[in-house]
Motif scaffolding. Structure first.
Motif, short mmCIF file in Angstrom:
data_model
loop_
_atom_site.label_atom_id
_atom_site.label_comp_id
_atom_site.label_asym_id
_atom_site.label_seq_id
_atom_site.Cartn_x
_atom_site.Cartn_y
_atom_site.Cartn_z
N GLY A 32 -14.83 -66.67 -37.61
CA GLY A 32 -13.57 -66.47 -36.92
C GLY A 32 -12.95 -65.12 -37.24
O GLY A 32 -13.62 -64.21 -37.73
N ASP A 33 -11.66 -65.02 -36.98
CA ASP A 33 -10.96 -63.76 -37.16
C ASP A 33 -10.56 -63.53 -38.62
O ASP A 33 -9.43 -63.12 -38.92
N ASP A 34 -11.47 -63.81 -39.52
CA ASP A 34 -11.32 -63.44 -40.92
C ASP A 34 -12.69 -63.13 -41.48
O ASP A 34 -13.69 -63.14 -40.74
N GLU A 35 -12.78 -62.84 -42.75
CA GLU A 35 -14.04 -62.40 -43.33
C GLU A 35 -14.91 -63.55 -43.83
O GLU A 35 -15.98 -63.33 -44.41
N ILE A 36 -14.49 -64.79 -43.60
CA ILE A 36 -15.17 -65.97 -44.13
C ILE A 36 -16.04 -66.63 -43.06
O ILE A 36 -15.63 -66.76 -41.91
N VAL A 37 -17.25 -67.05 -43.46
CA VAL A 37 -18.10 -67.91 -42.63
C VAL A 37 -18.08 -69.30 -43.26
O VAL A 37 -18.28 -69.45 -44.47
N ARG A 38 -17.81 -70.29 -42.43
CA ARG A 38 -17.71 -71.67 -42.92
C ARG A 38 -18.79 -72.55 -42.29
O ARG A 38 -19.14 -72.35 -41.13
N ARG B 37 -12.99 -59.11 -40.17
CA ARG B 37 -13.31 -60.33 -39.43
C ARG B 37 -14.75 -60.35 -38.93
O ARG B 37 -15.30 -59.32 -38.53
N VAL B 38 -15.34 -61.51 -38.95
CA VAL B 38 -16.72 -61.71 -38.51
C VAL B 38 -16.70 -62.01 -37.01
O VAL B 38 -16.04 -62.94 -36.57
N LYS B 39 -17.43 -61.22 -36.24
CA LYS B 39 -17.41 -61.37 -34.78
C LYS B 39 -18.53 -62.25 -34.26
O LYS B 39 -18.42 -62.83 -33.18
N ALA B 40 -19.64 -62.35 -34.99
CA ALA B 40 -20.78 -63.11 -34.48
C ALA B 40 -21.62 -63.65 -35.62
O ALA B 40 -21.71 -63.04 -36.69
N VAL B 41 -22.23 -64.82 -35.38
CA VAL B 41 -23.14 -65.43 -36.35
C VAL B 41 -24.32 -66.03 -35.60
O VAL B 41 -24.16 -66.61 -34.53
N ASP B 42 -25.52 -65.84 -36.15
CA ASP B 42 -26.73 -66.41 -35.57
C ASP B 42 -27.64 -66.78 -36.73
O ASP B 42 -27.36 -66.45 -37.89
N SER B 43 -28.75 -67.46 -36.44
CA SER B 43 -29.63 -67.89 -37.52
C SER B 43 -31.05 -68.06 -37.03
O SER B 43 -31.30 -68.21 -35.83
N VAL C 91 -29.15 -66.80 -42.11
CA VAL C 91 -27.96 -66.64 -41.28
C VAL C 91 -27.66 -65.16 -41.18
O VAL C 91 -27.60 -64.46 -42.20
N VAL C 92 -27.48 -64.68 -39.97
CA VAL C 92 -27.20 -63.27 -39.72
C VAL C 92 -25.79 -63.13 -39.18
O VAL C 92 -25.41 -63.84 -38.24
N THR C 93 -25.01 -62.25 -39.79
CA THR C 93 -23.61 -62.08 -39.39
C THR C 93 -23.35 -60.62 -38.99
O THR C 93 -23.99 -59.71 -39.50
N ALA C 94 -22.41 -60.45 -38.07
CA ALA C 94 -22.00 -59.11 -37.64
C ALA C 94 -20.48 -59.04 -37.67
O ALA C 94 -19.79 -60.02 -37.34
N SER C 95 -19.96 -57.87 -38.06
CA SER C 95 -18.52 -57.75 -38.26
C SER C 95 -17.98 -56.46 -37.63
O SER C 95 -18.73 -55.54 -37.30
N ASN C 96 -16.65 -56.43 -37.50
CA ASN C 96 -15.97 -55.23 -37.04
C ASN C 96 -16.18 -54.05 -37.98
O ASN C 96 -16.00 -52.90 -37.59
N ASP C 97 -16.54 -54.35 -39.25
CA ASP C 97 -16.74 -53.26 -40.20
C ASP C 97 -18.05 -52.51 -39.95
O ASP C 97 -18.35 -51.54 -40.65
N GLY C 98 -18.84 -52.95 -38.96
CA GLY C 98 -20.07 -52.26 -38.60
C GLY C 98 -21.31 -52.76 -39.31
O GLY C 98 -22.42 -52.34 -38.99
N PHE C 99 -21.16 -53.70 -40.23
CA PHE C 99 -22.30 -54.18 -41.00
C PHE C 99 -22.94 -55.39 -40.33
O PHE C 99 -22.26 -56.26 -39.79
N ILE C 100 -24.26 -55.44 -40.39
CA ILE C 100 -25.05 -56.64 -40.09
C ILE C 100 -25.64 -57.11 -41.41
O ILE C 100 -26.28 -56.33 -42.13
#
Length: 293
Positions: A154-160, A179-185, A194-203
């Protein structure tokens, strides 16, 4: 994908495309702001069926693992079930808010609908709500790891991680600085990546063992794309596909037949829609300078 060559465009929707989902390698489904739900054949890239799915925008769609059903949600505050065999509506359910995500579980027994910060869990057999869970922030992405565990970003840095059967959170971890924009696995032998992508530019890639008591995942690696990421998709090729890719020239992943070479800027007619196919211009070997042709 390997040559990074654009094959063309499928022209049917009027306005923005809001969601896309492949079913295997044979079909592609698309939804748009025009309210249409389109079913495409990947062999000839023709629109097999065009359905007026919602009075407003189609915000999300999901294909049942069997390929016989599809779910869609839209800005008309409805959840609709589609019979893909005859292309007709099978069930319509009015919901209180506009939903922006809908997803089937891998076995197709359950599905979830996301409305703002809430995940509503449905059982297919009874079409009834079995549970609701609330995220602290607006939800941007969800992904079923297996039939019982759902990853929520969601619109924070946590994946639940949510256990959908009991509708409760079972694990959470800080994935990014923003904030984390996308999650896939992808599923491995005895664990999930689990692969995450964020507004900070990191995957980032995380290793998770789905045991009785879930522990915080281990960071496998990360890359800074230096871009503002908004979405992410992950694909794990099989060992056979990898071997073919190394031994043969790249072929279209959605068809058994190789894509023929097309002259530069050739127009072809596909299902009454005009598609422009382009091939990258390359300098001739005998000439030192690029002729521009």
């Amino acid at each position: 994908m390997k040559k990074r060559i654009e094959h063309g465009a499928l022209l049917h929707h009027d306005g923005t495309i809001t969601c896309l989902e492949f079913y295997g390698t044979s079909h592609l489904l698309s939804g748009g702001e025009d309210g249409l739900l389109c079913v495409w054949s990947t062999k000839k890239w023709e629109c097999m069926k065009s359905i007026k799915a919602h009075k407003g925008h189609v915000t999300s769609l999901s294909v049942h693992p069997s390929g016989k059903l599809a779910l869609s949600v839209g800005t008309d505050k409805t959840l609709r079930t589609w019979n893909l065999i005859n292309g007709r509506s099978a069930f319509i359910k009015n919901i209180k808010q506009n939903a922006h995500i809908v997803r089937w579980s891998p076995d197709g027994d359950r599905f979830v609908v996301v409305m703002n910060d809430k995940v509503i869990i449905y059982k297919l057999e009874t079409a009834s709500v079995t549970g609701t869970i609330t995220n602290p922030k607006r939800i941007s992405s969800v992904k079923f790891l297996n039939n019982s565990i759902l990853a929520v970003a969601g619109d924070d840095e946590i994946v639940r991680l949510c256990e959908v059967g009991k509708a409760k959170w079972v694990c959470e971890f800080k994935a990014h600085e923003t904030r984390v924009k996308a999650v896939d696995s992808v599923s491995m032998d005895d664990y999930f990546v689990v692969v995450t992508a964020s507004n900070d530019g990191f995957i980032k890639m995380w290793k998770i063992h789905l045991e009785e008591e879930l522990e915080s995942p281990t960071l496998l690696g990360e890359v800074n794309t230096t871009a503002r990421l908004t979405c992410l998709a992950v694909r794990r090729p099989s060992s056979v596909q990898q071997q073919i890719a190394e031994e043969e020239a790249p072929q279209a992943t959605t068809s058994e037949e190789p894509v023929p070479e097309v002259p530069r800027r050739k127009r072809v007619q596909i299902a009454t829609e005009e598609v422009v196919l382009e091939e990258e211009s390359r300098p001739k070997k005998k000439k030192k300078k690029n002729s521009g042709k």
